[in-house]
Enzyme design. Structure first.
Site, PDB file in Angstrom:
ATOM      1  N   ASP A  74     125.493 -65.919 -10.939  1.00 16.85           N
ATOM      2  CA  ASP A  74     126.183 -64.649 -11.182  1.00 16.85           C
ATOM      3  C   ASP A  74     125.393 -63.683 -12.059  1.00 16.85           C
ATOM      4  O   ASP A  74     125.799 -62.535 -12.255  1.00 16.85           O
ATOM      5  CB  ASP A  74     127.565 -64.909 -11.801  1.00 16.85           C
ATOM      6  CG  ASP A  74     127.504 -65.772 -13.060  1.00 16.85           C
ATOM      7  OD1 ASP A  74     126.512 -65.676 -13.816  1.00 16.85           O
ATOM      8  OD2 ASP A  74     128.455 -66.541 -13.306  1.00 16.85           O
ATOM      9  N   CYS A  91     118.312 -55.387   7.026  1.00 15.02           N
ATOM     10  CA  CYS A  91     117.329 -54.467   6.449  1.00 15.02           C
ATOM     11  C   CYS A  91     117.037 -53.346   7.462  1.00 15.02           C
ATOM     12  O   CYS A  91     117.369 -53.488   8.649  1.00 15.02           O
ATOM     13  CB  CYS A  91     116.078 -55.300   6.197  1.00 15.02           C
ATOM     14  SG  CYS A  91     114.698 -54.434   5.494  1.00 15.02           S
ATOM     15  N   GLU A 128     137.352 -80.455 -19.606  1.00 16.52           N
ATOM     16  CA  GLU A 128     137.506 -81.907 -19.402  1.00 16.52           C
ATOM     17  C   GLU A 128     136.132 -82.557 -19.403  1.00 16.52           C
ATOM     18  O   GLU A 128     135.175 -81.990 -18.870  1.00 16.52           O
ATOM     19  CB  GLU A 128     138.277 -82.237 -18.131  1.00 16.52           C
ATOM     20  CG  GLU A 128     137.709 -81.665 -16.868  1.00 16.52           C
ATOM     21  CD  GLU A 128     138.630 -81.881 -15.671  1.00 16.52           C
ATOM     22  OE1 GLU A 128     138.239 -82.622 -14.755  1.00 16.52           O
ATOM     23  OE2 GLU A 128     139.736 -81.303 -15.691  1.00 16.52           O
ATOM     24  N   HIS A 161     119.182 -71.894  -9.813  1.00 20.04           N
ATOM     25  CA  HIS A 161     119.680 -71.721  -8.443  1.00 20.04           C
ATOM     26  C   HIS A 161     119.547 -70.272  -7.964  1.00 20.04           C
ATOM     27  O   HIS A 161     120.161 -69.886  -6.975  1.00 20.04           O
ATOM     28  CB  HIS A 161     121.147 -72.174  -8.341  1.00 20.04           C
ATOM     29  CG  HIS A 161     121.307 -73.650  -8.541  1.00 20.04           C
ATOM     30  ND1 HIS A 161     122.524 -74.253  -8.776  1.00 20.04           N
ATOM     31  CD2 HIS A 161     120.400 -74.662  -8.543  1.00 20.04           C
ATOM     32  CE1 HIS A 161     122.347 -75.557  -8.923  1.00 20.04           C
ATOM     33  NE2 HIS A 161     121.076 -75.837  -8.787  1.00 20.04           N
TER      34      HIS A 161
END
Ligand code: NAD
Length: 244
Positions: A104, A147, A214, A119
Site C-alpha cells: 500500500d 498503455c 493475536e 512485495h
C-alpha cells in the site's frame, strides 16, 4: 515493577538497531482490509488464485476487477498513528529499517526513509510491453487497463508465483541478520520468504517483539496484544520518557 511497554521501550533504547517487519495489520486502521479481515476482499476472492501471476498472465482483467478500485482510490488511503510512530522512531535513531510485506506504500507516504517493500507497491504501475510507468491514481480506464502502446498494465507488486526482487530480499536478509531487535507488527508470518525473517533474526541473536491483536509468532520474546495504532505511539511515549 516495569510494565511491558516500559520494558520494551528500555530494551529499544539500550540496543537500538531495531528492524521492523510489518504486515497487513499495520494498515488495518487505515481502512485497508488484511487477508483475514471479516467481510474483507480476500474472504470472497482467494488471493492464491486472484493474486497469482499465472491468472494475471492468462486473464489480467480478473486481477484488475478486484484490485482496480483500490488503485484508482490510492490517494484516499492515509498512514495511521502506527506508521507515524515508526517515522518518529527512525528519527530518534532507534528504528534502522522497515521491511514491509505491504503493497500500500503507506510507510513511505508517512515519511519513513529506510523502507524495503519486499512485495513491491501498488503505487507503481508499468506496461508489460514497453515498460512505461504510471502512478496508481492515473491509470487509464479499460479492463484491463492498457498503455498507449496497447500493452497490458501491471502493478509493480509480487504476485503469487513471481520471484521477490533480489535486491530487496538481500536487504531484508541482511537487516534481519544484523539487527539487535526485530519488531513484528501486524503480520500473520505465514507468507514465505518474509515469514522466515523473524527466525533468521532470532538465530542471529536478535530479540523479537511482536505487536498484534493475536499472537502469530510463538517464539517472540515480548508480545504486545494490542492494535498497532495504539501500541506504537505508546512505545514512542515511553521512549521519550526514558530519553528526556
Ligand atoms: P495477514 O492478512 O496474513 O495478517 C494480518 C495480521 O495482522 C494478523 O496476524 C492479524 O491478527 C493482525 N492484525 C489485524 N489488525 C491489526 C491491528 N489493528 N493491529 C495489529 N495487528 C493487526 O497479513 P500479512 O502477514 O501481511 O500477509 C501477508 C500478505 O498480505 C502480504 O503478501 C501482503 O502483500 C498482503 N496484504 C497486504 C495488504 C496491504 O498492503 N495493506 C493488505 C492485505 C494483504
Amino acid at each position: 515493577m516495569e510494565t511491558l511497554y516500559e520494558e520494551v521501550a528500555a530494551l529499544m533504547v539500550k540496543f537500538k538497531k531495531v528492524v521492523v517487519l510489518s504486515g497487513a495489520g499495520i494498515s488495518a486502521e487505515s481502512g485497508i482490509p488484511t487477508f483475514r479481515s471479516k467481510g474483507g476482499l480476500w474472504e470472497k476472492y482467494d488471493p492464491a488464485i486472484y493474486a497469482s501471476f499465472e491468472v494475471f498472465r492468462t486473464d489480467p482483467s480478473k486481477y484488475w476487477k478486484i484490485r482496480g478500485e483500490f488503485i484508482k482510490n490510492y490517494d484516499k488511503y492515509q498512514p495511521n498513528q502506527a506508521h507515524s510512530a515508526l517515522v518518529d522512531l527512525e528519527g530518534m535513531g532507534i528504528v534502522r529499517y522497515v521491511i514491509t510485506q505491504n503493497i500500500d506504500g503507506l510507510h513511505k507516504k508517512a515519511g519513513s526513509k529506510n523502507v524495503v517493500e519486499i512485495h513491491g507497491s501498488l503505487r507503481e504501475i508499468y506496461c508489460l510491453q514497453c515498460s512505461k510507468e504510471y502512478l496508481a491514481p492515473e491509470v487509464p480506464d479499460g479492463m484491463p487497463p492498457r498503455c498507449n502502446c496497447g500493452g497490458v498494465l501491471k502493478p509493480n507488486t509480487v504476485l503469487f508465483g513471481e520471484q521477490l526482487p533480489q535486491e530487496a530480499l538481500a536487504t531484508a536478509l541482511h537487516e534481519s541478520a544484523t539487527c539487535k531487535i526485530m519488531l513484528l507488527i501486524g503480520t500473520s508470518a505465514v507468507v514465505y520468504p518474509a515469514a522466515a525473517l523473524p527466525s533468521h533474526a532470532k538465530q542471529n541473536g536478535a530479540r523479537i517483539i511482536e505487536v498484534n491483536i493475536e499472537k502469530a509468532f510463538p517464539e517472540a520474546d515480548y508480545f504486545i496484544e494490542e492494535k498497532a495504532g495504539a501500541a506504537l505511539p505508546r512505545i514512542v511515549a515511553e521512549i521519550k520518557l526514558i530519553c528526556k
